[in-house]
Design an enzyme around this catalytic site. Structure first.
Site, PDB file in Angstrom:
ATOM      1  CE  LYS A  52      -3.524  -4.978   6.495  1.00 21.14           C
ATOM      2  NZ  LYS A  52      -4.893  -4.453   6.585  1.00 21.14           N
ATOM      3  CD  GLN A  96      -8.002  -5.799   5.167  1.00 22.80           C
ATOM      4  OE1 GLN A  96      -7.201  -5.822   6.094  1.00 22.80           O
ATOM      5  NE2 GLN A  96      -7.884  -4.951   4.151  1.00 22.80           N
ATOM      6  CG  ASP A 119      -7.065  -0.926  10.833  1.00 23.63           C
ATOM      7  OD1 ASP A 119      -6.040  -0.761  10.157  1.00 23.63           O
ATOM      8  OD2 ASP A 119      -7.880  -1.844  10.641  1.00 23.63           O
TER       9      ASP A 119
HETATM   10  N1  GUN Z   1      -8.933  -1.805   3.834  1.00 23.08           N
HETATM   11  C1  GUN Z   1      -8.141  -0.992   3.095  1.00 23.08           C
HETATM   12  N2  GUN Z   1      -7.168  -0.470   3.875  1.00 23.08           N
HETATM   13  C2  GUN Z   1      -7.356  -0.953   5.117  1.00 23.08           C
HETATM   14  C3  GUN Z   1      -6.666  -0.770   6.344  1.00 23.08           C
HETATM   15  O1  GUN Z   1      -5.685  -0.038   6.461  1.00 23.08           O
HETATM   16  N3  GUN Z   1      -7.171  -1.453   7.404  1.00 23.08           N
HETATM   17  C4  GUN Z   1      -8.266  -2.246   7.304  1.00 23.08           C
HETATM   18  N4  GUN Z   1      -8.688  -2.858   8.406  1.00 23.08           N
HETATM   19  N5  GUN Z   1      -8.921  -2.428   6.188  1.00 23.08           N
HETATM   20  C5  GUN Z   1      -8.475  -1.787   5.098  1.00 23.08           C
END
Ligand code: GUN
Length: 290
Positions: A52, A96, A119
């Site tokens: 990311k 995350q 998110d």
């Molecule tokens: N864990 C798995 N997918 C995601 C996501 O799209 N965002 C976040 N923050 N954590 C995740």
């Protein structure tokens, strides 16, 4: 059968976004900023967070990874999030998931400013999504919708069957596609492991597999000419790979693909779209906050 090239579409979206960042820079404006908060050292999460940040850097966004100790208290984690809520350099905040078990995920998500909720996991964002208001849609579902749109796959009146009911994929993709809007307007069924899902999957015009079980969707569960979207990212042992594992989806691809009209591969299907949509949401947050 068409293999949907998520890597290519994601790369197109990143180029489109880079043009917008170049323009901001030319005008002497600040650039969008994203902070990714990583608690502990879950191996897959580390990989995701690094990807990311790298994607941000490539298009000229500011990015930061806030690495926190696995034993951080919930109070201290919330303090870190609050400091970013007030930090003008960062327009998007991503925590995350999963978090260590002693931390309450809902409390953490609730502490993120809805204005920076790239998110789309905050209850305000979720509520707006369900109502059909403009909001941050969670990145993986938004990526799926974007793929359907860019491949001109009809969704209006089509029966979409979602396997999996997570807050990250299953519930939000169902809510996006049921809206009375373009690139949506579908008849949506959500099913899950509490019953035999094949009764439902066989009726799908568009089948979305988001259960996290390797190769779960077999060919006898899929209707001829269905569109199959595989959200699974599962690590399975592979002695032939130097890493000792390989990534497979939730769909038994080799046997299912010949039946379908469109299918997403794993890797290179939905996965790359998640990050592209995160970047898009970060630009949206930047524009809303400016
Ligand atoms: N864990 C798995 N997918 C995601 C996501 O799209 N965002 C976040 N923050 N954590 C995740």
């Amino acid at each position: 059968m068409v293999i949907i090239d998520g890597k290519k579409v994601a790369s197109e979206i990143r180029s489109e976004l880079k043009l917008q960042v170049d323009l901001l820079k030319k005008e002497g404006k600040s650039v969008p900023g994203l902070v990714a908060i990583l608690v502990g050292d879950h191996p897959a999460s580390k990989v995701y967070v690094n990807s990311k940040a790298k994607a941000c850097d490539e298009i000229g966004f500011k990015s930061s990874i806030e690495k926190l100790d696995e034993n951080i208290s919930q109070t201290d984690l919330i303090e870190v999030i609050k400091s970013y809520n007030n930090n003008k350099d960062f327009h998007g905040i991503l925590v995350q998931l999963p978090l260590p078990k002693i931390i309450n995920e809902n409390d953490i998500i609730n502490s993120i400013s809805p204005l920076k909720d790239v998110d789309g996991f905050h209850p305000i964002s979720v509520g707006n999504l369900v109502i059909g208001n403009d909001t941050f849609a969670p990145c993986t579902p938004a990526g799926i919708q974007e793929l359907l749109k860019r491949y001109n796959i009809e969704t209006k009146g089509k029966h979409v069957v979602v396997v999996g009911r997570s807050n990250i994929v299953g519930k939000p993709i169902a809510n996006l596609l049921v809206q009375k809007k373009d690139f949506a307007n579908s008849i949506v069924t959500i099913c899950h492991s509490a019953a035999d899902v094949s009764i439902y999957t066989k009726q799908a015009d568009i089948l979305i597999a988001a259960i996290g079980v390797p190769n779960f969707i077999k060919k006898d569960m899929v209707k001829q000419n269905a569109v199959v979207i595989d959200v699974g990212i599962n690590r399975i042992e592979d002695k032939n790979s130097p890493k000792g594992y390989k990534i497979v989806g939730d769909v038994d691809y080799d046997n299912v693909a010949p039946l379908t009209s469109f299918i997403t591969p794993v890797p290179g299907g939905v996965g790359p779209m998640t990050i592209a949509m995160l970047l898009k949401n970060t630009l949206k947050a930047y524009n809303n906050l400016r």
